[in-house]
Write a protein that holds these residues in place. Structure first.
Motif, PDB file in Angstrom:
ATOM      1  N   LEU A 124       0.816  -1.112  -0.099  1.00 40.60           N
ATOM      2  CA  LEU A 124       0.076  -0.110   0.006  1.00 40.60           C
ATOM      3  C   LEU A 124       0.831   1.031  -0.047  1.00 40.60           C
ATOM      4  CD1 LEU A 124      -2.650  -1.158   2.682  1.00 40.60           C
ATOM      5  CD2 LEU A 124      -2.624  -1.262   0.152  1.00 40.60           C
ATOM      6  N   VAL A 125       0.445   2.253  -0.783  1.00 35.33           N
ATOM      7  CA  VAL A 125       1.355   3.479  -0.970  1.00 35.33           C
ATOM      8  C   VAL A 125      -0.014   4.521  -1.066  1.00 35.33           C
ATOM      9  CG1 VAL A 125       2.825   4.993  -2.390  1.00 35.33           C
ATOM     10  CG2 VAL A 125       3.143   2.494  -2.238  1.00 35.33           C
ATOM     11  N   ASP A 126       0.292   5.616  -0.224  1.00 33.10           N
ATOM     12  CA  ASP A 126      -0.542   6.675  -0.227  1.00 33.10           C
ATOM     13  C   ASP A 126      -0.510   7.460  -1.241  1.00 33.10           C
ATOM     14  OD1 ASP A 126      -1.952   9.187   0.652  1.00 33.10           O
ATOM     15  OD2 ASP A 126      -1.239   8.884   2.763  1.00 33.10           O
ATOM     16  N   SER A 127      -1.607   7.730  -1.905  1.00 33.24           N
ATOM     17  CA  SER A 127      -1.723   8.319  -3.104  1.00 33.24           C
ATOM     18  C   SER A 127      -1.205   9.615  -2.887  1.00 33.24           C
ATOM     19  CB  SER A 127      -3.092   8.273  -3.873  1.00 33.24           C
ATOM     20  OG  SER A 127      -4.054   8.863  -2.864  1.00 33.24           O
ATOM     21  N   GLN A 128      -1.517  10.253  -1.832  1.00 31.12           N
ATOM     22  CA  GLN A 128      -1.220  11.876  -1.531  1.00 31.12           C
ATOM     23  C   GLN A 128       0.288  11.984  -1.438  1.00 31.12           C
ATOM     24  OE1 GLN A 128      -4.340  13.640   1.423  1.00 31.12           O
ATOM     25  NE2 GLN A 128      -4.120  11.408   2.056  1.00 31.12           N
ATOM     26  N   PHE A 129       0.937  10.963  -1.357  1.00 31.26           N
ATOM     27  CA  PHE A 129       2.413  11.024  -1.435  1.00 31.26           C
ATOM     28  C   PHE A 129       3.065  10.945  -2.691  1.00 31.26           C
ATOM     29  CE2 PHE A 129       6.413   8.518  -1.196  1.00 31.26           C
ATOM     30  CZ  PHE A 129       7.407   9.450  -0.590  1.00 31.26           C
ATOM     31  N   MET A 130       2.145  10.390  -3.724  1.00 30.04           N
ATOM     32  CA  MET A 130       2.779   9.871  -5.017  1.00 30.04           C
ATOM     33  C   MET A 130       2.661  11.035  -6.111  1.00 30.04           C
ATOM     34  SD  MET A 130       4.109   6.995  -4.551  1.00 30.04           S
ATOM     35  CE  MET A 130       3.783   5.571  -5.768  1.00 30.04           C
ATOM     36  N   VAL A 131       1.966  12.191  -5.743  1.00 28.52           N
ATOM     37  CA  VAL A 131       1.818  13.332  -6.814  1.00 28.52           C
ATOM     38  C   VAL A 131       2.920  13.828  -7.426  1.00 28.52           C
ATOM     39  CG1 VAL A 131      -0.645  13.481  -5.798  1.00 28.52           C
ATOM     40  CG2 VAL A 131       1.438  14.993  -5.266  1.00 28.52           C
ATOM     41  N   GLU A 132       4.012  13.622  -6.785  1.00 27.49           N
ATOM     42  CA  GLU A 132       5.211  14.296  -7.580  1.00 27.49           C
ATOM     43  C   GLU A 132       5.970  13.082  -8.075  1.00 27.49           C
ATOM     44  OE1 GLU A 132       7.011  17.028  -4.952  1.00 27.49           O
ATOM     45  OE2 GLU A 132       5.322  17.909  -4.535  1.00 27.49           O
ATOM     46  N   MET A 161      -7.435   7.319  -2.699  1.00 24.80           N
ATOM     47  CA  MET A 161      -7.872   8.066  -3.872  1.00 24.80           C
ATOM     48  C   MET A 161      -9.065   8.921  -3.511  1.00 24.80           C
ATOM     49  SD  MET A 161      -5.683   7.044  -6.131  1.00 24.80           S
ATOM     50  CE  MET A 161      -6.734   7.811  -7.624  1.00 24.80           C
ATOM     51  N   ASP A 162      -9.985   8.775  -2.530  1.00 25.58           N
ATOM     52  CA  ASP A 162     -11.343   9.404  -2.365  1.00 25.58           C
ATOM     53  C   ASP A 162     -10.750  10.604  -1.521  1.00 25.58           C
ATOM     54  OD1 ASP A 162     -10.448   6.997  -0.608  1.00 25.58           O
ATOM     55  OD2 ASP A 162     -11.818   8.129   0.721  1.00 25.58           O
ATOM     56  N   LEU A 163      -9.540  10.746  -1.309  1.00 28.53           N
ATOM     57  CA  LEU A 163      -9.215  12.011  -0.295  1.00 28.53           C
ATOM     58  C   LEU A 163      -8.655  13.054  -1.302  1.00 28.53           C
ATOM     59  CD1 LEU A 163      -7.899  10.532   2.938  1.00 28.53           C
ATOM     60  CD2 LEU A 163      -9.938  11.412   2.451  1.00 28.53           C
ATOM     61  N   LEU A 164      -8.222  12.446  -2.451  1.00 23.15           N
ATOM     62  CA  LEU A 164      -7.692  13.457  -3.635  1.00 23.15           C
ATOM     63  C   LEU A 164      -8.589  14.649  -3.997  1.00 23.15           C
ATOM     64  CD1 LEU A 164      -5.320  11.324  -5.449  1.00 23.15           C
ATOM     65  CD2 LEU A 164      -4.673  12.544  -3.656  1.00 23.15           C
ATOM     66  N   SER A 165      -7.961  15.755  -4.370  1.00 24.29           N
ATOM     67  CA  SER A 165      -8.926  16.716  -5.075  1.00 24.29           C
ATOM     68  C   SER A 165      -9.082  16.372  -6.567  1.00 24.29           C
ATOM     69  CB  SER A 165      -8.236  18.360  -4.941  1.00 24.29           C
ATOM     70  OG  SER A 165      -7.019  18.097  -5.742  1.00 24.29           O
ATOM     71  N   LYS A 166      -9.847  16.831  -7.376  1.00 25.91           N
ATOM     72  CA  LYS A 166      -9.918  16.536  -8.622  1.00 25.91           C
ATOM     73  C   LYS A 166      -8.939  16.802  -9.401  1.00 25.91           C
ATOM     74  CE  LYS A 166     -15.033  17.755  -8.808  1.00 25.91           C
ATOM     75  NZ  LYS A 166     -16.209  18.912  -9.507  1.00 25.91           N
ATOM     76  N   LYS A 170      -6.576  13.902 -11.548  1.00 22.60           N
ATOM     77  CA  LYS A 170      -6.237  14.043 -12.840  1.00 22.60           C
ATOM     78  C   LYS A 170      -4.736  13.595 -13.101  1.00 22.60           C
ATOM     79  CE  LYS A 170      -7.598  16.180 -17.005  1.00 22.60           C
ATOM     80  NZ  LYS A 170      -8.297  17.413 -17.629  1.00 22.60           N
ATOM     81  N   GLU A 171      -4.074  14.169 -12.113  1.00 20.33           N
ATOM     82  CA  GLU A 171      -2.523  14.258 -12.242  1.00 20.33           C
ATOM     83  C   GLU A 171      -1.899  12.923 -11.866  1.00 20.33           C
ATOM     84  OE1 GLU A 171       1.353  15.613 -12.467  1.00 20.33           O
ATOM     85  OE2 GLU A 171      -0.617  16.606 -13.229  1.00 20.33           O
ATOM     86  N   ILE A 172      -2.477  12.223 -11.134  1.00 15.46           N
ATOM     87  CA  ILE A 172      -2.011  11.072 -10.469  1.00 15.46           C
ATOM     88  C   ILE A 172      -2.343   9.946 -11.350  1.00 15.46           C
ATOM     89  CG2 ILE A 172      -3.729  10.004  -8.947  1.00 15.46           C
ATOM     90  CD1 ILE A 172      -1.741   9.870  -6.847  1.00 15.46           C
ATOM     91  N   GLU A 173      -3.259  10.088 -12.434  1.00 20.66           N
ATOM     92  CA  GLU A 173      -3.832   9.003 -13.359  1.00 20.66           C
ATOM     93  C   GLU A 173      -2.583   8.469 -14.097  1.00 20.66           C
ATOM     94  OE1 GLU A 173      -6.674   8.504 -17.068  1.00 20.66           O
ATOM     95  OE2 GLU A 173      -6.529  10.212 -16.038  1.00 20.66           O
ATOM     96  N   LYS A 174      -1.566   9.431 -14.379  1.00 19.95           N
ATOM     97  CA  LYS A 174      -0.574   8.769 -15.067  1.00 19.95           C
ATOM     98  C   LYS A 174       0.633   7.974 -14.422  1.00 19.95           C
ATOM     99  CE  LYS A 174       2.258  13.052 -14.232  1.00 19.95           C
ATOM    100  NZ  LYS A 174       2.991  14.302 -14.684  1.00 19.95           N
TER     101      LYS A 174
END
Length: 269
Positions: A124-132, A161-166, A170-174
């Protein structure tokens, strides 16, 4: 990890499917679900840290607890009892050094396999950490390190993923099915050191060429997201193989289409 276990327990219960949870985190506090076995009945981090003869800090105490478990697998075997055909979630500690520097988690996996468990790791990796991009590469290396250490099939999940902004969604999709070479090009201006740039390119090339790490999105508010992850795990361990078994909803070739559909549904909301 506990949030993931809670989500899966609720999802399985809604499907009418039996699921058990074993807590192997000696530093855990509260659960929103029942556990069939709890390592804190054997040993607890706070007790180790408070022991005057040991004087461990939090990390040292955790390592001591897990090594103590490895020397007392008989407790775990007795706690598990007869669990034939049951789906069991082992909620493990999240400290990465347990998987990269120490043999204890590998020993646990081998012991479970000796008891005829089919084991699949869920990283498990926190998506909020992975946006860069650089944080993402760090997350991939951590996942890859666990895969190499444990030598078992592994499903990599991007959580919360439910805690991310729109915009962040969109940014993290890639990052779910990444093109590592494009990621290097996007970060070219940030990489000032030629040596660091060469090292980063080599790491990204290894990941991209061999397709070694991919992520599935976990959105607690979306049942389809949870079900896709469960299907991948089921397929990996061949859960219920005596039944008519179906492959995961998306094969590797059309996985990106489902990912696109997920993001289209959620970003447009």
């Amino acid at each position: 990890q506990s949030t993931y276990c809670s989500t899966m327990v609720q999802h399985c219960e809604a499907l009418g499917r039996a699921v058990q949870v074993v807590n192997l985190d000696p530093a855990a506090e509260l659960f929103s679900y029942p556990v069939m076995a709890d390592i804190r009945e054997l040993i607890e981090v706070d007790d180790v840290m408070e022991d005057e003869s040991l004087r461990f800090g939090p990390n040292g105490g955790l390592v001591f607890c897990m090594e103590y478990l490895a020397n007392n697998f008989s407790w775990l075997e007795e706690s598990l009892g007869h669990v034939e055909d049951d789906y069991v979630l082992f909620d493990c500690p999240g400290q990465i050094e347990l998987y990269t520097h120490l043999p204890v988690m590998k020993q646990l996996v081998e012991q479970l396999q000796q008891w005829e468990f089919r084991v699949c790791g869920v990283f498990l990796v926190d998506s909020q950490f992975m946006v860069e991009s650089f944080k993402f590469i760090s997350g991939i290396l951590a996942a890859l390190s666990a895969m190499i250490s444990l030598e078992i099939p592994q499903i990599n999940v991007m959580t919360k993923m439910d805690l991310l902004s729109k915009k962040a969604k969109k940014e993290i999709e890639k990052y779910l099915d990444p093109d590592m070479y494009s990621m290097i090009e996007d970060s070219a201006d940030i990489l000032k050191s030629k040596r660091f740039k060469k090292l980063t390119k080599s790491i990204c090339g290894l990941i991209d060429d061999y397709g070694m790490v991919r992520f599935l999105p976990l959105d607690r508010s979306d049942e389809e997201s949870i079900n896709i992850i469960l299907q991948h795990i089921d397929f990996t361990i061949q859960y219920g193989e005596d039944l008519e078994f179906k492959e995961p909803k998306e094969c590797e070739e059309d996985k990106s289409a489902l990912v696109d559909e997920y993001f289209q549904d959620h970003v447009d909301e």
